[in-house]
Design a protein around this motif. Sequence first.
Motif, PDB file in Angstrom:
ATOM      1  N   ARG A 165       0.827  -1.225   0.000  1.00  0.00           N
ATOM      2  CA  ARG A 165       0.000   0.000   0.000  1.00  0.00           C
ATOM      3  C   ARG A 165       0.856   1.268   0.000  1.00  0.00           C
ATOM      4  O   ARG A 165       0.471   2.298   0.567  1.00  0.00           O
ATOM      5  CB  ARG A 165      -0.924   0.005   1.207  1.00  0.00           C
ATOM      6  N   ILE A 169       3.611   2.649  -5.253  1.00  0.00           N
ATOM      7  CA  ILE A 169       3.093   1.532  -6.053  1.00  0.00           C
ATOM      8  C   ILE A 169       1.695   1.082  -5.595  1.00  0.00           C
ATOM      9  O   ILE A 169       0.718   1.231  -6.335  1.00  0.00           O
ATOM     10  CB  ILE A 169       4.076   0.344  -6.040  1.00  0.00           C
ATOM     11  N   ALA A 207       3.671  -6.165  -4.610  1.00  0.00           N
ATOM     12  CA  ALA A 207       4.608  -5.033  -4.457  1.00  0.00           C
ATOM     13  C   ALA A 207       4.918  -4.844  -2.978  1.00  0.00           C
ATOM     14  O   ALA A 207       4.570  -3.845  -2.367  1.00  0.00           O
ATOM     15  CB  ALA A 207       4.005  -3.764  -5.055  1.00  0.00           C
ATOM     16  N   MET A 208       5.591  -5.850  -2.393  1.00  0.00           N
ATOM     17  CA  MET A 208       5.901  -5.801  -0.959  1.00  0.00           C
ATOM     18  C   MET A 208       7.370  -5.525  -0.689  1.00  0.00           C
ATOM     19  O   MET A 208       7.738  -5.139   0.416  1.00  0.00           O
ATOM     20  CB  MET A 208       5.533  -7.141  -0.306  1.00  0.00           C
ATOM     21  N   ARG A 210       9.611  -7.962  -0.652  1.00  0.00           N
ATOM     22  CA  ARG A 210      10.012  -9.121   0.164  1.00  0.00           C
ATOM     23  C   ARG A 210      10.459 -10.226  -0.800  1.00  0.00           C
ATOM     24  O   ARG A 210       9.629 -10.908  -1.411  1.00  0.00           O
ATOM     25  CB  ARG A 210       8.835  -9.645   1.000  1.00  0.00           C
ATOM     26  N   GLY A 229       8.146  -6.376  -7.345  1.00  0.00           N
ATOM     27  CA  GLY A 229       9.309  -6.382  -6.446  1.00  0.00           C
ATOM     28  C   GLY A 229      10.645  -6.398  -7.178  1.00  0.00           C
ATOM     29  O   GLY A 229      10.796  -7.067  -8.200  1.00  0.00           O
ATOM     30  N   VAL A 230      11.575  -5.626  -6.671  1.00  0.00           N
ATOM     31  CA  VAL A 230      12.972  -5.701  -7.142  1.00  0.00           C
ATOM     32  C   VAL A 230      13.828  -5.751  -5.875  1.00  0.00           C
ATOM     33  O   VAL A 230      13.885  -4.774  -5.126  1.00  0.00           O
ATOM     34  CB  VAL A 230      13.380  -4.476  -7.995  1.00  0.00           C
ATOM     35  N   ASP A 243       9.371 -10.502  -5.735  1.00  0.00           N
ATOM     36  CA  ASP A 243       8.729 -10.973  -4.499  1.00  0.00           C
ATOM     37  C   ASP A 243       8.179 -12.386  -4.692  1.00  0.00           C
ATOM     38  O   ASP A 243       7.890 -13.088  -3.734  1.00  0.00           O
ATOM     39  CB  ASP A 243       7.546 -10.052  -4.141  1.00  0.00           C
TER      40      ASP A 243
HETATM   41  P1  NAP Z   1       7.483  -0.131   0.522  1.00  0.00           P
HETATM   42  O1  NAP Z   1       7.274   1.324   0.559  1.00  0.00           O
HETATM   43  O2  NAP Z   1       8.442  -0.772   1.473  1.00  0.00           O
HETATM   44  O3  NAP Z   1       6.040  -0.807   0.726  1.00  0.00           O
HETATM   45  C1  NAP Z   1       5.917  -2.184   0.883  1.00  0.00           C
HETATM   46  C2  NAP Z   1       4.457  -2.512   1.139  1.00  0.00           C
HETATM   47  O4  NAP Z   1       4.338  -3.919   1.281  1.00  0.00           O
HETATM   48  C3  NAP Z   1       3.920  -1.892   2.440  1.00  0.00           C
HETATM   49  O5  NAP Z   1       2.615  -1.394   2.213  1.00  0.00           O
HETATM   50  C4  NAP Z   1       3.906  -3.064   3.425  1.00  0.00           C
HETATM   51  O6  NAP Z   1       2.846  -3.023   4.366  1.00  0.00           O
HETATM   52  C5  NAP Z   1       3.667  -4.241   2.491  1.00  0.00           C
HETATM   53  N1  NAP Z   1       4.231  -5.451   3.054  1.00  0.00           N
HETATM   54  C6  NAP Z   1       5.514  -5.666   3.446  1.00  0.00           C
HETATM   55  N2  NAP Z   1       5.640  -6.915   3.941  1.00  0.00           N
HETATM   56  C7  NAP Z   1       4.428  -7.492   3.856  1.00  0.00           C
HETATM   57  C8  NAP Z   1       3.915  -8.755   4.211  1.00  0.00           C
HETATM   58  N3  NAP Z   1       4.711  -9.717   4.746  1.00  0.00           N
HETATM   59  N4  NAP Z   1       2.604  -9.014   4.012  1.00  0.00           N
HETATM   60  C9  NAP Z   1       1.805  -8.069   3.453  1.00  0.00           C
HETATM   61  N5  NAP Z   1       2.221  -6.834   3.095  1.00  0.00           N
HETATM   62  C10 NAP Z   1       3.519  -6.563   3.301  1.00  0.00           C
HETATM   63  O7  NAP Z   1       7.935  -0.620  -0.926  1.00  0.00           O
HETATM   64  P2  NAP Z   1       7.611   0.022  -2.376  1.00  0.00           P
HETATM   65  O8  NAP Z   1       8.392   1.267  -2.557  1.00  0.00           O
HETATM   66  O9  NAP Z   1       6.146   0.011  -2.615  1.00  0.00           O
HETATM   67  O10 NAP Z   1       8.307  -1.085  -3.294  1.00  0.00           O
HETATM   68  C11 NAP Z   1       7.836  -2.411  -3.335  1.00  0.00           C
HETATM   69  C12 NAP Z   1       8.761  -3.229  -4.217  1.00  0.00           C
HETATM   70  O11 NAP Z   1       8.720  -2.710  -5.554  1.00  0.00           O
HETATM   71  C13 NAP Z   1      10.242  -3.164  -3.809  1.00  0.00           C
HETATM   72  O12 NAP Z   1      10.821  -4.427  -4.032  1.00  0.00           O
HETATM   73  C14 NAP Z   1      10.837  -2.150  -4.759  1.00  0.00           C
HETATM   74  O13 NAP Z   1      12.221  -2.356  -4.970  1.00  0.00           O
HETATM   75  C15 NAP Z   1      10.051  -2.453  -5.999  1.00  0.00           C
HETATM   76  N6  NAP Z   1      10.048  -1.359  -6.998  1.00  0.00           N
HETATM   77  C16 NAP Z   1      10.121  -1.747  -8.287  1.00  0.00           C
HETATM   78  C17 NAP Z   1      10.132  -0.783  -9.282  1.00  0.00           C
HETATM   79  C18 NAP Z   1      10.199  -1.241 -10.716  1.00  0.00           C
HETATM   80  O14 NAP Z   1      10.478  -0.448 -11.612  1.00  0.00           O
HETATM   81  N7  NAP Z   1       9.916  -2.525 -10.983  1.00  0.00           N
HETATM   82  C19 NAP Z   1      10.069   0.580  -8.961  1.00  0.00           C
HETATM   83  C20 NAP Z   1       9.936   0.935  -7.628  1.00  0.00           C
HETATM   84  C21 NAP Z   1       9.938  -0.048  -6.646  1.00  0.00           C
HETATM   85  P3  NAP Z   1       2.709  -1.872   5.509  1.00  0.00           P
HETATM   86  O15 NAP Z   1       2.221  -0.653   4.792  1.00  0.00           O
HETATM   87  O16 NAP Z   1       1.734  -2.420   6.459  1.00  0.00           O
HETATM   88  O17 NAP Z   1       4.097  -1.709   6.078  1.00  0.00           O
END
Ligand code: NAP
Length: 283
Positions: A165, A169, A207-208, A210, A229-230, A243
């Motif tokens: 959330r 993303i 998109a976690m 993890r 995920g990356v 992920d």
């Molecule tokens: P973030 O800000 O850390 O948010 C992660 C989200 O996942 C949070 O809402 C968190 O919940 C939730 N989450 C974490 N662990 C969980 C679990 N065990 N069960 C359920 N929900 C869980 O990360 P982000 O910036 O959105 O990025 C997510 C991923 O996308 C990363 O791997 C990042 O590197 C990747 N990414 C990729 C690109 C691309 O171009 N492909 C670009 C940007 C980012 P809470 O809100 O409750 O903490």
Amino acid sequence: MGLLSGKDVADALKECMKKDVEALKATGVTPTLGIIRMGEEPNDISYERGATKTCESVGAAVKVFALPRDASQEDLLKVINQANNDKGIHGVLLFRPLPKQIDDNAARAALLPNKDMDGITDGSMAGIYSDSGAGFPPCTAESVIKILDHYKIDVAGKDIVVLGRSTVIGKPVSMLLLKKNGTVTICHSKTKDMQKKTQAADIVVVAMGRAWSVGKECFKAGQYVIDVGVNAKPNGEKGTCGDVRTDEVESLVAGVTPVPGGVGSVTSANLVCHVIEAAKSAL
Ligand code: NAP
């Protein structure tokens, strides 16, 4: 369908962009991306390299504003204003996270929403939630939609579960999917029975951040899985992973994006799409 290649989506986007750039150049306009970078963070340099390569491949231009990592907030705001006021720059990418001496909110607020190519300003975010069409969504969140569109995966009326959330993303992709008439459930770290929810969905966006945390126990036949995920590989090997444990999911579901080669491949192409759209609007 198996693996949903992001590279194929990016290639198709580039073909469209080449035609758009040609038409813009015929009117004397070269779509130009301004990149504002503080220091030489490896992630920023690598994204800058990818964006520059994509711009060059379609005929768009890039202007980099490089500040030292220890530059002051005043210096950064000056550069943002310069890019805002430069009619030759149609869109701006500001690399974040910013160093600790910079107030992130002040930097975001200084950027004009119509020049914000990655949905970081409050004005762009408001555009997503109000459906006003103002600004651009974050490139990665919108890349998920472009992948679904490319592979003709219909969203209307489908049950979609988004894992994550964040404002970058999870939230924006949920709004974009809702706009396409999907029925969206957003899960996060406090969600109960997440596995039951993902198993019941038609489409799952993960998109976690993890690494390899979800596998076949979360999915069923016929679903589409978009892995945003990356992450660094948790086994110490070089390179990145998603992920999703793609190897065990690929043969089960109807389609899954690989990492690398999935959403990430579309993100920089989508960034350049935004610059071209901004150049068209500025005409
Ligand atoms: P973030 O800000 O850390 O948010 C992660 C989200 O996942 C949070 O809402 C968190 O919940 C939730 N989450 C974490 N662990 C969980 C679990 N065990 N069960 C359920 N929900 C869980 O990360 P982000 O910036 O959105 O990025 C997510 C991923 O996308 C990363 O791997 C990042 O590197 C990747 N990414 C990729 C690109 C691309 O171009 N492909 C670009 C940007 C980012 P809470 O809100 O409750 O903490």
